[in-house]
Design an enzyme around this catalytic site. Structure first.
Site: not given
Length: 307
Positions: A211, A213, A237, A242, A261, A263
């Site tokens: 959670v 990077r 996550d 991305e 992404h 969380s």
């Protein structure tokens, strides 16, 4: 942003308008924390005296011109701590209780009895000792896990993380953990820290939860380790790229949980971000010290501002 507009003249711009808007601006709020546009738009001379980002991570802001200049950088530390900690606890429980398999079997209308695991007494390693890592440590400890931390400074009897090992002893800590949770900032020292060598140190029954990077993990190494059964699973996550490309094999792995992404994103999180920024804007316009000042050389809020 109505409260902010009462404190300063506010201009809203898109990425394409950023370069034209920066000269003469006193402050910049980077709402799109995934954007890389600021480096290319930054003026050759000058630039805003203060840049605030709507995330805890600031790696996308730390390009040479900003790091070497006088601009103050602040982050949104504190907004996401508890939501992310809850999310991590949910993932730990999902793995232990094999919920991802239950959902898959239900969709297939298959009745297959299994035994699951206890989390009480399981060992969790939290990599990253900032506010998010600490909140994770508290949640997991309350749920019955034995928590250890890994960070820049070693210490015993930490109130949130128990024993904290120096990052130089990460390999040793990895070998003992049932759950490895990454909550560290992305810096030159942490980039790619979970690679083949680190994954080989983990227990075959261990799960990795990231959670922090995406760049903390060497994704090709992780894919291979999962395929080879060298670790039992992963919940991710955050990713190097991305959105995660549809071609990524991570999407189809039965022992992998992929989330976009999210969380720390709970109902009301945008309002909290605006309140934090507006408080700092009031400080900025009145000449008072800002909160959440990032040490640009380290890549996170300096120790003098840690709680």
């Amino acid at each position: 942003m109505a409260d902010a507009e009462g404190l300063a003249r506010v201009r809203y711009v898109r990425e394409s308008e950023l370069a034209a808007a920066l000269p003469g601006a006193d402050a910049l709020f980077m709402w799109d924390f995934l954007s890389d546009a600021l480096a290319g738009a930054w003026p050759a001379e000058g630039g805003p005296g203060w840049v605030h980002i709507a995330s805890a991570g600031v790696d996308r802001l730390l390009f040479p011109a900003l790091v070497e200049g006088d601009t103050v950088v602040t982050n949104s530390r504190g907004v996401f701590d508890e939501p992310i900690a809850e999310y991590v606890l949910g993932l730990v429980l999902a793995f232990a209780k094999d919920l991802h398999t239950t959902f898959r079997l239900q969709a297939e209308r298959r009745w297959r009895h299994r035994e699951t695991e206890r989390i009480t007494g399981a060992r969790a390693l939290v990599v990253g000792t900032g506010p998010i890592g600490r909140a994770i440590g508290r949640r997991l400890t309350a749920a019955g896990l034995a928590v250890t931390g890994a960070g820049r400074t070693a210490r015993d009897a930490d109130p949130d993380l128990g024993t904290v090992l120096p990052i130089e002893r990460l390999d040793e800590a990895l070998a003992e953990a049932d759950f490895v949770v990454l909550a560290a900032p992305l810096t030159p020292q942490t980039r790619g820290m979970i690679d083949t060598a680190a994954l080989d140190r983990m227990r075959p029954s261990a799960r990795l939860i990231n959670v922090g990077r995406g760049g903390l993990v060497a994704e090709p190494d992780l894919v291979k380790a999962l395929r080879d059964g060298r670790i039992a699973g992963a919940a991710l996550d955050v990713f190097e790229d991305e959105p995660l490309p549809p071609s990524s094999p991570l999407w189809e792995m039965p022992n992998v949980v992929v989330s976009p992404h999210m969380s720390g994103d709970v109902v009301g999180w945008r309002d909290e971000l605006v309140r934090l920024f507006t408080d700092n804007l009031g400080r900025f316009t009145s000449g008072r010290p800002l909160s959440n000042i990032v040490d640009k050389r380290l890549g996170y809020v300096g120790s003098h501002q840690r709680g």
